[in-house]
Write a protein that holds these residues in place. Structure first.
Motif, PDB file in Angstrom:
ATOM      1  N   VAL A 273       0.847  -1.189   0.000  1.00 20.02           N
ATOM      2  CA  VAL A 273       0.000   0.000   0.000  1.00 20.02           C
ATOM      3  C   VAL A 273       0.889   1.249   0.000  1.00 20.02           C
ATOM      4  CG1 VAL A 273      -1.768   1.285   1.261  1.00 20.02           C
ATOM      5  CG2 VAL A 273      -1.806  -1.223   1.255  1.00 20.02           C
ATOM      6  N   PRO A 274       0.766   2.148  -0.972  1.00 18.26           N
ATOM      7  CA  PRO A 274       1.600   3.357  -0.993  1.00 18.26           C
ATOM      8  C   PRO A 274       1.485   4.133   0.318  1.00 18.26           C
ATOM      9  CG  PRO A 274       0.424   3.109  -3.070  1.00 18.26           C
ATOM     10  CD  PRO A 274      -0.123   2.072  -2.138  1.00 18.26           C
ATOM     11  N   THR A 275       2.632   4.431   0.911  1.00 18.40           N
ATOM     12  CA  THR A 275       2.650   4.986   2.271  1.00 18.40           C
ATOM     13  C   THR A 275       3.552   6.207   2.339  1.00 18.40           C
ATOM     14  OG1 THR A 275       2.257   2.796   3.217  1.00 18.40           O
ATOM     15  CG2 THR A 275       3.128   4.483   4.692  1.00 18.40           C
ATOM     16  N   ALA A 276       3.013   7.297   2.844  1.00 20.47           N
ATOM     17  CA  ALA A 276       3.794   8.511   3.097  1.00 20.47           C
ATOM     18  C   ALA A 276       4.094   8.597   4.582  1.00 20.47           C
ATOM     19  CB  ALA A 276       3.024   9.749   2.644  1.00 20.47           C
ATOM     20  N   LEU A 277       5.357   8.851   4.914  1.00 17.93           N
ATOM     21  CA  LEU A 277       5.802   8.960   6.308  1.00 17.93           C
ATOM     22  C   LEU A 277       6.295  10.377   6.564  1.00 17.93           C
ATOM     23  CD1 LEU A 277       7.807   5.617   6.613  1.00 17.93           C
ATOM     24  CD2 LEU A 277       5.466   6.052   7.341  1.00 17.93           C
ATOM     25  N   ILE A 278       5.906  10.922   7.713  1.00 16.46           N
ATOM     26  CA  ILE A 278       6.255  12.297   8.064  1.00 16.46           C
ATOM     27  C   ILE A 278       6.730  12.320   9.513  1.00 16.46           C
ATOM     28  CG2 ILE A 278       5.382  14.652   8.349  1.00 16.46           C
ATOM     29  CD1 ILE A 278       3.282  13.969   6.177  1.00 16.46           C
ATOM     30  N   THR A 279       7.852  12.989   9.761  1.00 16.93           N
ATOM     31  CA  THR A 279       8.363  13.111  11.122  1.00 16.93           C
ATOM     32  C   THR A 279       9.171  14.398  11.235  1.00 16.93           C
ATOM     33  OG1 THR A 279       9.560  11.950  12.882  1.00 16.93           O
ATOM     34  CG2 THR A 279      10.496  11.802  10.690  1.00 16.93           C
ATOM     35  N   GLY A 280       9.731  14.624  12.421  1.00 17.32           N
ATOM     36  CA  GLY A 280      10.619  15.761  12.659  1.00 17.32           C
ATOM     37  C   GLY A 280      11.886  15.275  13.323  1.00 17.32           C
ATOM     38  N   TRP A 281      12.968  16.020  13.172  1.00 18.21           N
ATOM     39  CA  TRP A 281      14.249  15.585  13.732  1.00 18.21           C
ATOM     40  C   TRP A 281      14.204  15.500  15.254  1.00 18.21           C
ATOM     41  CZ3 TRP A 281      16.627  12.951  10.545  1.00 18.21           C
ATOM     42  CH2 TRP A 281      16.838  13.339   9.219  1.00 18.21           C
ATOM     43  N   HIS A 282      13.279  16.218  15.900  1.00 17.50           N
ATOM     44  CA  HIS A 282      13.167  16.156  17.357  1.00 17.50           C
ATOM     45  C   HIS A 282      11.848  15.516  17.786  1.00 17.50           C
ATOM     46  CE1 HIS A 282      16.822  18.535  18.000  1.00 17.50           C
ATOM     47  NE2 HIS A 282      16.446  19.214  16.948  1.00 17.50           N
ATOM     48  N   ASP A 283      11.275  14.695  16.906  1.00 17.91           N
ATOM     49  CA  ASP A 283      10.085  13.915  17.234  1.00 17.91           C
ATOM     50  C   ASP A 283      10.483  12.717  18.094  1.00 17.91           C
ATOM     51  OD1 ASP A 283       7.690  12.494  17.231  1.00 17.91           O
ATOM     52  OD2 ASP A 283       7.923  11.784  15.161  1.00 17.91           O
ATOM     53  N   VAL A 284       9.699  12.421  19.130  1.00 17.12           N
ATOM     54  CA  VAL A 284      10.006  11.270  19.980  1.00 17.12           C
ATOM     55  C   VAL A 284       9.914   9.958  19.207  1.00 17.12           C
ATOM     56  CG1 VAL A 284       9.242  12.434  22.080  1.00 17.12           C
ATOM     57  CG2 VAL A 284       7.601  11.075  20.776  1.00 17.12           C
ATOM     58  N   LEU A 285       9.269   9.971  18.041  1.00 15.29           N
ATOM     59  CA  LEU A 285       9.099   8.768  17.237  1.00 15.29           C
ATOM     60  C   LEU A 285       9.875   8.837  15.921  1.00 15.29           C
ATOM     61  CD1 LEU A 285       5.261   8.328  17.845  1.00 15.29           C
ATOM     62  CD2 LEU A 285       7.123   7.064  18.939  1.00 15.29           C
ATOM     63  N   ALA A 286      10.847   9.738  15.832  1.00 12.55           N
ATOM     64  CA  ALA A 286      11.594   9.892  14.577  1.00 12.55           C
ATOM     65  C   ALA A 286      12.310   8.601  14.191  1.00 12.55           C
ATOM     66  CB  ALA A 286      12.597  11.042  14.705  1.00 12.55           C
ATOM     67  N   LEU A 305       9.088  10.117   2.250  1.00 16.29           N
ATOM     68  CA  LEU A 305       9.523  10.507   3.593  1.00 16.29           C
ATOM     69  C   LEU A 305       9.731  12.006   3.636  1.00 16.29           C
ATOM     70  CD1 LEU A 305      10.640   9.745   6.457  1.00 16.29           C
ATOM     71  CD2 LEU A 305      12.892   9.561   5.378  1.00 16.29           C
ATOM     72  N   LEU A 306       9.137  12.652   4.636  1.00 18.33           N
ATOM     73  CA  LEU A 306       9.341  14.074   4.903  1.00 18.33           C
ATOM     74  C   LEU A 306       9.811  14.214   6.339  1.00 18.33           C
ATOM     75  CD1 LEU A 306       8.912  17.105   3.949  1.00 18.33           C
ATOM     76  CD2 LEU A 306       6.709  16.953   5.145  1.00 18.33           C
ATOM     77  N   VAL A 307      10.971  14.857   6.540  1.00 20.47           N
ATOM     78  CA  VAL A 307      11.501  15.088   7.886  1.00 20.47           C
ATOM     79  C   VAL A 307      11.755  16.586   8.033  1.00 20.47           C
ATOM     80  CG1 VAL A 307      13.156  14.394   9.625  1.00 20.47           C
ATOM     81  CG2 VAL A 307      12.667  12.848   7.720  1.00 20.47           C
ATOM     82  N   GLY A 308      11.028  17.212   8.954  1.00 19.94           N
ATOM     83  CA  GLY A 308      11.142  18.653   9.133  1.00 19.94           C
ATOM     84  C   GLY A 308      11.841  19.037  10.415  1.00 19.94           C
ATOM     85  N   PRO A 309      11.933  20.327  10.702  1.00 15.09           N
ATOM     86  CA  PRO A 309      12.614  20.808  11.912  1.00 15.09           C
ATOM     87  C   PRO A 309      11.679  20.817  13.114  1.00 15.09           C
ATOM     88  CG  PRO A 309      11.900  22.673  10.612  1.00 15.09           C
ATOM     89  CD  PRO A 309      11.480  21.441   9.843  1.00 15.09           C
ATOM     90  N   TRP A 310      10.933  19.725  13.291  1.00 13.99           N
ATOM     91  CA  TRP A 310       9.812  19.720  14.228  1.00 13.99           C
ATOM     92  C   TRP A 310      10.023  18.760  15.391  1.00 13.99           C
ATOM     93  CZ3 TRP A 310       7.597  18.102   9.083  1.00 13.99           C
ATOM     94  CH2 TRP A 310       7.445  19.214   8.248  1.00 13.99           C
ATOM     95  N   THR A 311       9.249  19.013  16.444  1.00 13.66           N
ATOM     96  CA  THR A 311       9.065  18.065  17.519  1.00 13.66           C
ATOM     97  C   THR A 311       7.800  17.256  17.224  1.00 13.66           C
ATOM     98  OG1 THR A 311       7.681  19.531  18.855  1.00 13.66           O
ATOM     99  CG2 THR A 311      10.070  19.758  19.094  1.00 13.66           C
ATOM    100  N   HIS A 312       7.453  16.363  18.155  1.00 10.12           N
ATOM    101  CA  HIS A 312       6.257  15.547  17.959  1.00 10.12           C
ATOM    102  C   HIS A 312       5.010  16.424  17.844  1.00 10.12           C
ATOM    103  CE1 HIS A 312       4.126  11.716  18.105  1.00 10.12           C
ATOM    104  NE2 HIS A 312       3.287  12.236  18.969  1.00 10.12           N
ATOM    105  N   HIS A 350      14.754  18.523   6.084  1.00 12.64           N
ATOM    106  CA  HIS A 350      15.185  19.868   6.454  1.00 12.64           C
ATOM    107  C   HIS A 350      16.595  19.795   7.006  1.00 12.64           C
ATOM    108  CE1 HIS A 350      15.456  23.541   8.946  1.00 12.64           C
ATOM    109  NE2 HIS A 350      14.655  24.063   8.029  1.00 12.64           N
ATOM    110  N   LEU A 351      17.470  20.656   6.518  1.00 12.27           N
ATOM    111  CA  LEU A 351      18.867  20.672   6.931  1.00 12.27           C
ATOM    112  C   LEU A 351      19.032  21.656   8.081  1.00 12.27           C
ATOM    113  CD1 LEU A 351      21.667  19.477   6.164  1.00 12.27           C
ATOM    114  CD2 LEU A 351      22.032  21.540   4.793  1.00 12.27           C
ATOM    115  N   GLY A 352      19.182  21.123   9.302  1.00  9.49           N
ATOM    116  CA  GLY A 352      19.370  21.979  10.455  1.00  9.49           C
ATOM    117  C   GLY A 352      20.656  22.772  10.361  1.00  9.49           C
ATOM    118  N   GLY A 353      20.670  23.928  10.997  1.00 10.11           N
ATOM    119  CA  GLY A 353      21.841  24.791  10.951  1.00 10.11           C
ATOM    120  C   GLY A 353      21.926  25.623   9.695  1.00 10.11           C
TER     121      GLY A 353
END
Length: 567
Positions: A273-286, A305-312, A350-353
């Protein structure tokens, strides 16, 4: 598309009810900016009763576009209620974009019947709901799922045996392994476990009860985390003992039969099943999200996959316009057959710094493992030091444990923070590299190998990567914790995974490696004895000594040389 199992009543026979979405949802919707334009007015059919797998009534709200035509359906199953913020985030917004949205309270929550039992009923109740959908006149046989956190877990539960109608999934800051949410190498995730308990126990009862419970926990947190023994100390602050909390906290071993069937890593290994995953670098489930992405890719499943500068939590706050747009694009592509806006690269991070977004063909991308060595005089160097003399020692006192600061938390202090107050403590070691002559980009997992000895053989080791700017401000990038299992006074080599990151150290900045023996109350403090953090009543200070063969390994982006990034 028409499903052969839709039932005898056709779409033409269904007349949308006249109800409008709740006023609170419409008011909150009006405050959001940066979202895709509305395509349809939304309608609302609240309080539907869907039979669960055991016959329990599962209360369900139905949101829909107020327009003629066939629209795909999205299933959103939640233990947190069906009001704010879930009603506007998913029901209202997605109905406006051309989807039927079925927002359902999990068994034992939000007015649904039966008893809530963390993780154990979601697969069966999900399939029971799909069976109910097949009898609805507006159901076209095209189904997707979406949702964050535990709402991601229920998606993986359905994917254990995906129904034929399931055509797409969007898992946002999602859970698939409950054990890893509550433990790392034998250390309970104390602060996050308490936050999860408040959410699971009170959020489905409404905004006001949830806020009161959150404030009560904040007022009593110091007493809870300082209790000896720790077990049961939280009951008064939570308004009673959640029936599952002692179980998850008192079983630190992932191989314990208690956890049988809890992890849903396995569906990703064979999912189509096509699946999109999204998280943040400071997510507790990253880490869980990144692991699932790797499994999906190895299985040949279409995935993004999308990884942003986010928390959970900030992924659904400041990050919501990007998260929602990414989710909507995936759903349109796979449920509306409209791939127009799909990005060509499967990974965007997202590239931190640096504050920019990078599109990548995979995660982790090719990288050059680059070793930095702890050296005398608190230096961090690319050259291995000679000799075997101890580098530094410190005393860890569990009666005054090193506090946690920033990182993957469920509190307002999560994410990048100034680590200056932490690094000024006597129980924190730092090793700092020279100012960089060129930028350095790291992309992928970070690992520490620590050679350490203690006078007791009992301790945790917390290790963190920081970015130090020219003014001396030290900001956390990623970190990890390991349990020291050693003989007293004998050096032991301990490998500590420090999660993954995408970060750019600018020219003039310095790389810092920080070490301590606690990050409390993020992790329950080690008592300094052989007793578990949950049951210890006696605390014993520990002296720790770091030795010269301690290293930090960073995944330099391909093209990075000795001095920095080649452009």
């Amino acid at each position: 598309m028409t499903s052969p199992e839709r039932g005898a009543v056709g779409m033409a026979a269904w007349a949308p009810p006249a109800g409008r979405p709740p006023l609170s949802s419409r008011m909150l919707r009006a405050t959001w900016r940066g979202l895709p334009a509305r395509r349809y007015r939304a309608g609302w059919e609240p309080g539907l009763v869907v039979p669960g797998a055991d016959g329990s009534p599962l209360l369900t709200d139905h949101y829909f576009p107020r327009a003629e035509g066939d629209f795909p359906t999205l299933l959103v199953r939640s233990p947190y209620g069906r009001g704010l913020p879930w009603s506007p985030l998913f029901g209202l917004l997605l109905a406006e974009q051309g989807f039927h949205v079925v927002l359902q309270s999990c068994r034992g929550t939000g007015g649904s019947g039966g008893a809530f039992d963390l993780w154990r009923n979601e697969a069966a109740d999900g399939h029971a709901t799909v069976a109910w959908l097949r009898g609805q006149p507006w159901f076209t046989g095209v189904l997707g799922t979406i949702g964050p956190s535990y709402l991601g877990y229920v998606q993986w539960a359905l994917a254990l045996d995906p129904p034929p109608e399931l055509k797409a999934m969007v898992v946002q800051v999602g859970l698939h392994d409950p054990h890893a949410l509550f433990h790392t190498d034998g250390a309970p995730h104390l602060e996050n476990a308490l936050a999860v308990a408040v959410g699971m126990t009170h959020q489905h009862r409404g905004t006001v009860p949830f806020l009161k419970a959150t404030l009560r926990l904040q007022r009593r947190l110091r007493d809870i985390i300082g209790a000896r023994p720790l077990r049961g100390a939280h009951a008064a602050a939570l308004g009673g003992e959640p029936p599952w909390l002692d179980g998850v906290m008192s079983h630190p071993d992932p191989e314990d039969p208690y956890w049988d069937g809890a992890s849903l890593a396995e569906p990703a290994e064979r999912l189509r099943v096509p699946t999109a995953l999204i998280t943040g670098w400071h997510d507790v489930l990253a880490d869980q999200t990144l692991a699932q992405y790797g499994r999906l890719r190895r299985a040949g499943c279409p995935a993004s996959l999308l990884v942003g500068p986010w928390t959970h939590t900030s992924a659904l706050g400041q990050g919501w316009p990007r998260v929602f747009t990414e989710s909507l694009t995936w759903l349109r592509a796979h449920l509306h057959a409209d791939p127009t806006d799909l990005r060509p690269a499967p990974v965007r991070v997202h590239l931190g710094g640096h504050g920019t977004w990078h599109d990548l063909p995979d995660w982790p991308p090719p990288a050059t493992p680059t070793t930095w060595h702890a050296a005398p005089d608190r230096r961090l160097t690319r050259h291995a030091p000679t000799g075997s003399a101890p580098l530094a020692s410190f005393r860890y006192d569990p009666a005054d444990p090193t506090p946690s600061l920033g990182g993957p938390l469920l509190s307002r202090t999560a994410g990048p923070q100034d680590n200056g107050p932490l690094e000024s403590r006597a129980d924190v070691l730092t090793f700092t590299g020279p100012p960089l002559t060129e930028p350095v980009e790291i992309l992928g997992p970070v690992t520490a190998r620590v050679s350490i000895s203690t006078d007791t053989g009992h301790a945790h080791v917390f290790t963190r990567l920081c970015d130090v700017d020219p003014q001396g401000r030290s900001v956390n990038v990623c970190d990890g914790l390991g349990l020291l299992r050693a003989t007293a006074h004998s050096p032991t080599r301990l490998t500590v995974p420090m999660s993954s990151t995408a970060h750019r150290f600018a020219a003039g900045h310095r790389i810092r490696w920080q070490l301590s023996a606690a990050a409390h109350p993020r992790y329950a403090r080690h008592p300094g004895t052989h007793h578990t953090p949950l049951d210890a009543t006696t605390l014993r200070p520990v002296h720790l000594t770091l030795h010269t063969d301690s290293t930090l390994t960073l995944p330099y982006g391909v093209g990075v040389g000795e001095g920095g990034v080649d452009r």
